[in-house]
Motif scaffolding. Structure first.
Motif, short mmCIF file in Angstrom:
data_model
loop_
_atom_site.label_atom_id
_atom_site.label_comp_id
_atom_site.label_asym_id
_atom_site.label_seq_id
_atom_site.Cartn_x
_atom_site.Cartn_y
_atom_site.Cartn_z
N HIS A 188 -4.82 -1.67 8.87
CA HIS A 188 -3.97 -1.42 9.77
C HIS A 188 -4.62 -1.20 11.02
N VAL A 189 -5.61 -0.05 11.18
CA VAL A 189 -6.02 0.37 12.50
C VAL A 189 -6.63 -0.71 12.93
N ALA A 190 -7.50 -1.65 12.44
CA ALA A 190 -8.19 -2.65 13.25
C ALA A 190 -7.18 -3.69 13.89
N LEU A 191 -5.80 -4.07 13.11
CA LEU A 191 -5.09 -4.74 13.50
C LEU A 191 -4.15 -4.02 14.84
N VAL A 192 -3.96 -2.88 14.72
CA VAL A 192 -3.45 -2.08 15.99
C VAL A 192 -4.56 -2.21 17.21
N GLU A 193 -5.67 -1.90 16.97
CA GLU A 193 -6.59 -1.96 17.98
C GLU A 193 -6.70 -3.28 18.65
N ALA A 194 -6.63 -4.52 17.76
CA ALA A 194 -6.79 -5.74 18.18
C ALA A 194 -5.28 -5.95 19.04
N ASN A 195 -4.29 -5.55 18.70
CA ASN A 195 -2.99 -5.67 19.28
C ASN A 195 -3.00 -4.98 20.73
N ARG A 196 -3.59 -3.87 21.01
CA ARG A 196 -3.64 -3.00 21.86
C ARG A 196 -4.63 -3.68 22.82
N GLY A 197 -5.66 -4.28 22.19
CA GLY A 197 -6.71 -5.20 23.32
C GLY A 197 -6.36 -6.40 23.74
N GLU A 198 -5.20 -6.84 23.31
CA GLU A 198 -4.34 -8.28 23.36
C GLU A 198 -5.25 -9.41 22.88
N ARG A 199 -6.11 -8.93 21.70
CA ARG A 199 -6.85 -10.18 21.11
C ARG A 199 -5.83 -10.80 20.18
N LEU A 200 -4.84 -10.22 19.80
CA LEU A 200 -3.87 -10.95 18.75
C LEU A 200 -2.53 -9.93 19.16
N GLU A 201 -1.23 -10.51 18.84
CA GLU A 201 -0.14 -9.60 18.95
C GLU A 201 0.39 -9.37 17.43
N LEU A 202 0.34 -8.28 17.04
CA LEU A 202 0.76 -7.59 15.74
C LEU A 202 2.31 -7.47 15.57
N LEU A 203 2.97 -8.29 14.97
CA LEU A 203 4.09 -8.33 14.94
C LEU A 203 5.06 -7.69 13.79
N LYS A 204 4.16 -7.60 12.68
CA LYS A 204 4.52 -6.83 11.36
C LYS A 204 3.59 -6.49 10.51
N CYS A 205 3.51 -5.20 9.98
CA CYS A 205 2.61 -4.76 9.22
C CYS A 205 3.28 -4.01 8.29
N ASP A 206 3.32 -4.65 6.91
CA ASP A 206 4.05 -3.86 5.74
C ASP A 206 2.80 -3.51 4.80
N ILE A 207 2.89 -1.99 4.66
CA ILE A 207 1.93 -1.38 3.59
C ILE A 207 2.43 -1.47 2.25
N GLU A 208 1.87 -1.59 1.24
CA GLU A 208 2.34 -1.31 -0.21
C GLU A 208 3.38 -0.01 -0.15
N PRO A 209 4.43 0.22 -1.02
CA PRO A 209 4.96 -1.02 -1.72
C PRO A 209 5.76 -1.82 -1.08
N THR A 210 6.07 -1.72 0.22
CA THR A 210 6.94 -2.38 1.16
C THR A 210 6.57 -4.06 1.09
N ALA A 211 5.38 -4.29 1.17
CA ALA A 211 4.58 -5.53 0.91
C ALA A 211 4.97 -6.18 -0.38
N TRP A 212 5.26 -5.58 -1.16
CA TRP A 212 5.23 -6.37 -2.68
C TRP A 212 6.46 -7.05 -2.63
N ARG A 213 6.40 -8.21 -3.48
CA ARG A 213 7.34 -9.35 -3.75
C ARG A 213 7.58 -9.37 -5.31
N ASP A 214 9.01 -9.49 -5.52
CA ASP A 214 9.48 -9.53 -7.05
C ASP A 214 9.91 -11.19 -7.25
N TYR A 215 9.57 -11.49 -8.50
CA TYR A 215 9.60 -13.06 -8.72
C TYR A 215 9.89 -13.21 -10.52
N VAL A 216 10.44 -14.12 -10.76
CA VAL A 216 10.60 -14.42 -12.21
C VAL A 216 9.33 -15.22 -12.69
#
Length: 334
Positions: free
Chosen positions: A184-212
């Motif tokens: 997470h920190v590496a992505l935030v630093e990259a976003n701050r340095g304009e090396r990429l734009e961080l649009l979304k960062c979900d941490i577990e369990p928000t990142a989890w997906r239910d399926y059948v």
């Protein structure tokens, strides 16, 4: 046309929710009787990942007036508490980067230290006696978690009354959670340095997906993080990825079984239906106690994925932790 470039094509760009935000709890909110008793804190660890005996805590006078504590917290304080709760454990360096990175290095570090001292004094946060990196790491290696009062404030904010006792985390669990924090920190630093734009960062369990699964079994895919980025700030294309953090503790067959879960989820088509045919990259960020061991594990996992006929190798990337930002900058779509 704007889109998410993962595996399979492009899709509509999501909301810009990767930036840090905070919703302040009104200081004048009434304190219900159920919060008049000091509640136990919780590290949020899954069952089996922590020692089963609660840590001996030092005797302290209970704080019963949550509103009085809330009045002393700024918006940044609340953002810090939410981040620590989301990650379960964060070091001082993590917190400094996430919440004081807009300040000059020296002043940001000093302000972070003062803020964390205040939150510990109020028992909103506390720290483990264990320091990452040992004594040489100094205060930056101090690991924080949400303490009694912080848990009570967060429960009041969310309206829940779940009570869980704090248990000292195992070294394995702690290393994994801090590894997620590093991503997470590496992505935030990259976003701050304009090396990429961080649009979304979900941490577990928000990142989890239910399926059948087979036989209508209810299953849950459990990535450590789900991210959406743009290769350059303002780009119309968005790349997405599920991130798996491995600290060298799981066997290669265990990692391959997790790859089978992603393959099964890909076959469901759920992600593709939501994102115009796109399935996120599955990125394995592999570390270990030595660089040579980590590189060997990465090579073995790459070969195992490529040779397994049950897996679509193009779904997966196996990288070193410092290769995540370059990987996302490339886009990685088919």
């Amino acid at each position: 046309m704007s889109g998410i470039a993962g595996v399979g094509g492009a899709a509509g760009r999501g909301h810009l929710d990767g930036r840090l935000a905070s919703t302040h709890i009104p200081a004048s909110s009434p304190v219900s009787p159920e919060f008049r008793v000091l509640l136990d804190a919780n590290d949020g660890a899954h069952s089996g990942t922590t020692h089963q005996q609660p840590t001996r805590r030092r005797t302290r006078q209970p704080i019963r007036d949550l509103s009085a504590v809330a009045k002393q917290l700024s918006e940044r304080d609340w953002a810090i508490v939410r981040s620590v709760a989301e990650h379960r454990f964060l070091t001082v360096r993590h917190i400094e980067t996430l919440h004081f990175g807009d300040l000059a290095l020296v002043s940001g570090r000093r302000k972070a230290q003062r803020t964390l001292a205040k939150l510990r004094r109020l028992r909103v946060l506390d720290n483990l006696t264990h320091r990452v990196g040992g004594l040489a790491a100094g205060s930056n290696g101090m690991v924080h978690f949400v303490d009694d009062i912080g848990q009570r404030l967060l429960r009041r904010e969310s309206g829940t009354v779940v009570r869980r006792r704090f248990h000292t985390p195992t070294e394995r669990f702690l290393d994994h959670q801090l590894g997620i924090g590093d991503v997470h920190v590496a992505l935030v630093e990259a976003n701050r340095g304009e090396r990429l734009e961080l649009l979304k960062c979900d941490i577990e369990p928000t990142a989890w997906r239910d399926y059948v699964g087979v036989g209508a079994a209810r299953l849950t895919l459990k990535p450590d993080l789900y991210i959406e980025t743009a290769s350059t700030p303002g780009s119309e294309y968005v790349d997405s990825a599920f991130i798996e953090v491995d600290m060298g503790t799981e066997s290669i067959p265990t990692l391959i079984r997790k790859c089978y879960e992603y393959e099964a989820y890909w076959r469901q088509g759920i992600e593709q239906e939501q994102n115009e045919g796109v399935f996120p990259l599955v990125v394995w960020s592999i570390a270990a106690e030595t660089s040579s061991k980590a590189e060997k594990r990465r090579e073995v996992l790459r070969r195992a994925i490529d040779k397994d006929r049950k897996l679509r190798s193009e779904l997966f990337r196996v990288i070193a932790p410092d290769e995540l930002v370059p990987t996302m900058q490339k886009g990685g779509g088919l």
